[in-house]
Design a protein around this motif. Structure first.
Motif, PDB file in Angstrom:
ATOM      1  N   TYR A 199      -1.920  -1.652  -8.247  1.00  0.00           N
ATOM      2  CA  TYR A 199      -2.399  -0.698  -8.018  1.00  0.00           C
ATOM      3  C   TYR A 199      -1.723   0.664  -8.340  1.00  0.00           C
TER       4      TYR A 199
ATOM      5  N   SER B  80      -3.944  12.420  -1.599  1.00  0.00           N
ATOM      6  CA  SER B  80      -4.829  11.245  -2.969  1.00  0.00           C
ATOM      7  C   SER B  80      -3.496  10.159  -2.218  1.00  0.00           C
ATOM      8  N   PHE B  81      -2.646  10.337  -1.739  1.00  0.00           N
ATOM      9  CA  PHE B  81      -1.646   9.304  -0.845  1.00  0.00           C
ATOM     10  C   PHE B  81      -2.436   8.258   0.232  1.00  0.00           C
ATOM     11  N   ILE B  82      -3.437   9.061   0.549  1.00  0.00           N
ATOM     12  CA  ILE B  82      -4.383   7.973   1.752  1.00  0.00           C
ATOM     13  C   ILE B  82      -5.717   7.252   0.744  1.00  0.00           C
TER      14      ILE B  82
ATOM     15  N   LEU C 118       1.558   8.812  -6.475  1.00  0.00           N
ATOM     16  CA  LEU C 118       1.491  10.415  -5.642  1.00  0.00           C
ATOM     17  C   LEU C 118       2.423  11.327  -6.545  1.00  0.00           C
TER      18      LEU C 118
ATOM     19  N   GLY D  83       0.691   3.714  -2.424  1.00  0.00           N
ATOM     20  CA  GLY D  83       0.209   5.427  -3.096  1.00  0.00           C
ATOM     21  C   GLY D  83       1.708   5.912  -3.783  1.00  0.00           C
TER      22      GLY D  83
ATOM     23  N   THR E 164      -4.288   3.779  -9.356  1.00  0.00           N
ATOM     24  CA  THR E 164      -4.943   4.663  -8.690  1.00  0.00           C
ATOM     25  C   THR E 164      -4.237   5.794  -8.912  1.00  0.00           C
TER      26      THR E 164
ATOM     27  N   ALA F 251       0.628  -1.283   0.000  1.00  0.00           N
ATOM     28  CA  ALA F 251      -0.408   0.298  -0.149  1.00  0.00           C
ATOM     29  C   ALA F 251       0.694   1.337   0.587  1.00  0.00           C
TER      30      ALA F 251
ATOM     31  N   ALA G   7      -5.032   6.160  -2.580  1.00  0.00           N
ATOM     32  CA  ALA G   7      -4.322   4.969  -3.042  1.00  0.00           C
ATOM     33  C   ALA G   7      -3.687   3.745  -2.494  1.00  0.00           C
ATOM     34  N   PHE G   8      -3.376   4.812  -1.210  1.00  0.00           N
ATOM     35  CA  PHE G   8      -3.458   3.351   0.354  1.00  0.00           C
ATOM     36  C   PHE G   8      -5.188   2.442   0.515  1.00  0.00           C
TER      37      PHE G   8
END
Lengths: 393, 308, 321
Positions: C191, C244-246, C131, C127, C195, C123, C248-249
């Motif tokens: 992933y 954005s990071f969260i 990002l 992320g 994302t 993850a 994707a995470f």
């Protein structure tokens, strides 16, 4: 055609027993059939809340709102038959101009067919010169055009009341003046009682039949524009109305042979008893001079206060100029006609006639002496009744 | 700002040597490559594989068979049942999630206090790991200790506990209910957000124009939300048709194919029966459906940007 | 008297309706709304309640028929079994026995700890990729005009709709061909690819609203475009970047299909690991619920942070909160 009464209306937001905010405090306003009322005051003074209560968008905490002596407190906005023009116009963005104009008519129980509604829409559009925009959506309109549609939406229903919530605030200066005149003309034409909210005193002066000046939720003065200007109930009204701002100085009133003597820092002058409407008791006062009332010494008459001003800045405004300078009693702002040949650093001799001087009680800030105008009789009772409302704050 | 002149020099010298026309594309390249390789290329690969008889464990022995995989889809009644299941799943699941989600969003906006906290709580079913949400429902629908069986008995709907997840007639429905539970909060959030975006003055103007609450809803709320509702509608369709986890966790698509939809069937064909060719052909059907939805999604999206 | 003195407000009341303007109507509306609220929110919240309650029941109580709506006695047995089995599976049994004199003995085999570590690795990697790549692209897509830009944005938007089940088979073939089967690296890439388009749309929205004057000011302060990006824009975009990071995470944390098809169970991330566990031990629902709660916590924390970006991310910015 409605006679509007706001009787002892108070509006408290939040819990009245705890930390509720008093937006409007025991307000009494009476608007005759066909009159144009302007609610004037700084932002947060409760003028918009008052308008919204008249429209039924807010409910008074106490007091009564009456249309033609019928209490309408518990009548919902949609049943009150009033029309409102919003500051942001609040045109329905998904409807064309035609649909926007017709929306209210179709809601009404008036037996109009679609064709009747259309006819009426076109009639109003022609009147406002927006007939070629009928099939456009609000997003395609300019600010002035949106304003006209918003006006049209209000007039088309021939409501009991027009309500205007700072309708010109989102327009540019030039358009504001044009629309101001148009609203005024339109209202006189249809003769529908109107309430209009603004914080712009110039707008209020030009458009109103009657002005209600509000501050901190309380009525300061209710009167015709010239009354508010010449006989401001208190210092607040005097400073809020008129541009540039009134010059205010601390002074002391002493008795004199004929009338009173007013002592200011460095200067003093006499007010003969025929310039006073009522007796002014000795004691501390705030003395007010309107910038427009100054004239260059020797240009007109010889009596009244005369003093010298060291000019700091001259701001020419066409045929006139606003002069900022230092007088013996402090900063002075004056509006004078003949300014050519003057420049910063020069000394200017200014005079003001006794009948143009304003005096306010130093403690209560209530008016002691207003600006003399010809017809005093009716003014007298008005300003005194509103004084008692205003001075408590 | 603490940056060194050194670093600045090297940025400049590198960037100066690259012609302007190419430079624009450089930052876009990594994303495009990533998406191209791992999302777009596989689609092409699926088209290609669908013309082969290919075993997952022996891909090198693939044999070209033309449209035989598509003929199989056309004639195989099992696959027909799966397609029928998929249609029921998408229609029932989406419409129920939309109705429920709209109600939730409306209640949150109009009728309930603490909107932001409440909406965060309501959103939990949507953000919970898919497997977790699905397991809860599997447990609740359980045949021996399931609370739903108990509830139905208490309500007098059934006399004794029944096996729902293992029943050919019933097994399609529990996963749909689970999916409605997962998707309705998402639609509620979309509804809430669009309701909050409507200018309060419009309602006041409508009240002044004599509109009843119902008319305000009908003539202001719904038209103002139409694009957002369209986007939400398409998202519901998309999430429903490509769902795998809710079914796989609860029933594995069984018994038989009674609760299988297209994605579950693809998985079983490829990873249980090892028939890559047929699975690819099925993937292509799913892909085409998604492409149609995406096309409309982009259309609506462009309208939103063009209109407001 | 009453007939001669009609209600003075009658004229205003012509348009009133029973439902909206009478007291009875108001009661009907309020009752309907209350009932609706109850039913709708019971449906949404009951399963969550059920998960929590189940986690705190004893194994014996779980087997009870009919099930208990409130646990008879609160028990941490479920959580204890999850922790013990992790210790066991991780080979720390003797370490704990020596350190604390505590003998972990669990018949249940779920190594939550290693599942969580695998998921964290994947993850965070996904992320980071989404990002960095997504933001770089979104900046150019927002600031520059070039041929094919709109088509590219549309492809990105459409690609958000496909991942998962529609491409699992060809993805498997691709990964096998690349020789990356059963690696976490390939999941990171996939992933990331799933994302990054999100990030592009979200960040493009941010850059579209970004005032030109600030960029011009930095130009005047002699920043190159890369320096402007790094020293001026990135710090201002902090919140959007974190969101954005969260985003994707969370996707990587929850994804099942690719993790199930592209990994062996020795390298499973949380979703397939939990699935195996659920299917192996679905009589021990208290343990399953306890494990579910543990792995759901990061998601709920993330949700609290990004809630207001959520809608924008999901709809490519079409609906702004």
């Amino acid at each position: 055609m409605t006679h509007l009464t706001v009787d002892g209306v108070t509006k408290i937001f939040g819990d009245p027993d705890k930390d509720g905010v008093v937006a409007v405090d025991d307000l009494d306003i009476d608007v005759e059939d066909g009159e144009f009322l302007v609610l004037l005051g700084p932002s947060g003074c409760g003028k918009t809340t008052t308008l919204r209560m008249i429209g039924g968008l807010e409910t008074p905490t106490s007091g009564e709102i009456r249309f033609d002596d019928v209490v309408v407190n518990d009548i919902k906005a949609r049943n009150r038959d009033v029309a409102m023009v919003f500051q942001d116009f609040a045109l329905y963005p998904h409807m064309t101009v035609r649909e926007n104009l017709g929306f209210g008519l179709k809601r009404e129980d008036n037996g109009m067919s679609t064709a009747d509604v259309n006819e009426r829409v076109e009639e109003v559009a022609t009147m406002l010169e927006i007939e070629q925009l009928l099939n456009n959506k609000p997003a395609q309109l300019s600010g002035g055009q949106k304003q006209r549609v918003a006006l049209g939406r209000a007039i088309i229903r021939e409501p009991r009341l027009f309500l205007f919530d700072e309708p010109l605030a989102n327009l540019d200066a030039k358009l504001r003046k044009t629309m101001r005149t148009e609203i005024d003309e339109l209202q006189s034409e249809v003769g529908i009682t109107s309430a209009y909210v603004t914080h712009n005193q110039e707008e209020a002066m030009t458009i109103a039949d009657k002005i209600a000046v509000l501050n901190d939720g309380a009525l300061q003065q209710l009167g015709r524009p010239e009354e508010v200007f010449n006989e401001p109930a208190n210092l607040f009204v005097a400073q809020f109305v008129g541009s540039p701002d009134m010059n205010i100085y601390d002074g002391v009133v002493e008795e004199a042979a004929d009338g009173v003597r007013v002592e200011l820092d460095g200067v003093s002058f006499e007010l003969p008893s025929d310039a006073l409407d009522s007796e002014v008791p000795p004691g501390g006062v705030n003395v007010g001079f309107r910038p427009q009332d100054f004239y260059q010494t020797g240009k007109r008459r010889a009596d009244g206060l005369t003093f010298d001003v060291d000019i700091r800045v001259i701001e020419p405004v066409g045929t006139k100029a606003i002069v900022h300078g230092d007088g013996p009693m402090g900063d002075v702002t004056a509006e004078i006609g003949e300014f050519h040949g003057l420049s910063a650093g020069d000394t200017l001799s200014l005079s003001i006639a006794p009948e143009h001087v304003y005096l306010f009680d130093a403690e209560t800030e209530a008016l002691r002496k207003g600006r003399r105008i010809e017809n005093r009789a009716s003014v007298q009772s008005q300003s005194q009744s509103s004084e008692s409302d205003g001075v408590e704050i | 700002m603490s940056y060194s002149k050194q670093a600045r020099g090297s940025f400049e010298s590198v960037s100066e040597r690259i012609p302007e026309g190419v430079k624009v594309y450089l930052p876009i390249l990594p994303v495009t490559a990533l998406v191209g390789l791992f999302i777009l290329y596989p689609i092409a690969q699926a088209i290609y594989s669908s013309f082969f008889n290919k075993d997952l464990l022996a891909p090198s022995e693939a044999e070209f068979i033309g449209l035989a995989n598509y003929a199989e889809i056309w004639s195989n009644p099992t696959i027909h049942q799966v397609l029928w299941n998929t249609l029921i799943w998408v229609v029932v699941g989406s419409s129920a999630a939309i109705v429920l989600g709209f109600l939730m969003g409306w209640l949150l906006h109009e009728k309930l206090p603490y909107t932001s906290v409440a909406s965060a709580i309501v959103l939990i079913p949507w953000v919970l790991p898919r497997v977790v949400g699905a397991s809860i429902w599997q447990f609740m629908f359980g045949g021996s200790q399931g609370i739903i069986n108990e509830l139905l008995v208490q309500l007098g709907v059934i006399d004794e506990y029944i096996v729902m997840l293992g029943s050919t007639e019933l097994s399609l429905w529990p996963p749909i209910i689970g999916m409605i539970w997962r998707l309705a909060p998402l639609f509620a959030l979309l509804t809430l957000t669009s309701l909050q975006g409507i200018d309060e003055h419009l309602y006041e103007a409508a009240r002044m124009d004599g509109a009843t609450p119902w008319e305000q809803f009908r003539f202001i709320t719904i038209p103002m939300m139409r694009y957002n509702l369209a986007i939400g509608f398409l998202l519901m369709l998309i999430y429903n048709i490509r769902n795998f986890s809710m079914i796989w966790v609860m029933t594995k698509g069984g018994p038989g194919v009674s609760s299988s939809t297209l994605p579950v069937m693809i998985y079983r064909t490829a990873f249980v029966d090892f028939d890559v060719g047929l699975a690819s052909a099925l993937s292509l059907i799913l892909f085409i459906v998604l492409l149609v939805f995406s096309y409309y999604y982009i259309q609506v999206y462009d309208q939103v940007r063009g209109d407001v | 008297m009453a007939a001669q003195d009609p209600d003075p407000t009658a004229e205003f009341r012509r348009n009133e309706s029973w439902l909206f303007d009478t007291t009875a109507g108001a009661y009907v509306r309020k009752t309907a709304v209350a009932l609706l609220t109850l039913v709708v929110f019971a449906f949404v919240l009951f399963p969550l309640y059920w998960m929590v309650v189940t986690a705190f029941k004893t194994t014996a109580e779980i087997q009870q028929i009919p099930p208990t709506v409130f646990p008879n006695d609160f028990s941490l047995e479920g959580f204890r079994l999850v922790v013990e089995s992790s210790i066991q599976a991780g080979g720390y049994t003797s370490l704990f026995a020596n350190l604390f004199g505590w003998q972990a003995s669990s018949a249940i085999d779920i190594d939550i700890l290693s599942l969580v570590l695998n998921s964290l690795k994947v993850a965070i990697g996904a992320g980071a990729i989404a990002l960095v790549f997504g933001t770089a692209a979104s900046y150019v897509l927002s600031r520059r005009d070039f041929a094919g830009k709109n088509a590219l944005m549309s492809i990105f938007l459409a690609s958000l709709m496909f991942p998962g089940t529609a491409i699992m088979v060809p993805e498997w073939e691709l990964v096998s061909a690349l020789g990356l089967f059963n690696t976490h690296l390939v999941l990171i890439f996939i992933y990331g690819a799933m994302t990054a388009p999100f990030v592009v749309w979200l960040m493009k929205g941010f850059f579209d609203d970004f005032p030109d004057s600030i960029i011009e000011a930095s130009r005047i302060d002699q920043c190159s475009s890369i320096e402007t990006f790094w020293y001026v824009i990135v710090p201002m975009a902090r919140n959007s970047l974190i969101a954005s990071f969260i985003f994707a995470f969370l996707l990587a944390w929850n994804e099942l299909v690719f993790a199930l098809t592209l990994l062996d169970n020795s390298r499973y991330t949380v979703p397939p690991g939990l699935l195996t566990f659920v299917q192996g031990f679905n009589t021990q629902w208290n343990v399953v619920a306890a494990a579910s709660i543990i792995i759901s916590l990061p998601v709920l924390l993330g949700l609290a942070y990004i809630q207001r970006y959520f809608v924008q991310g999901l709809t490519g910015g079409a609906i702004k909160g």
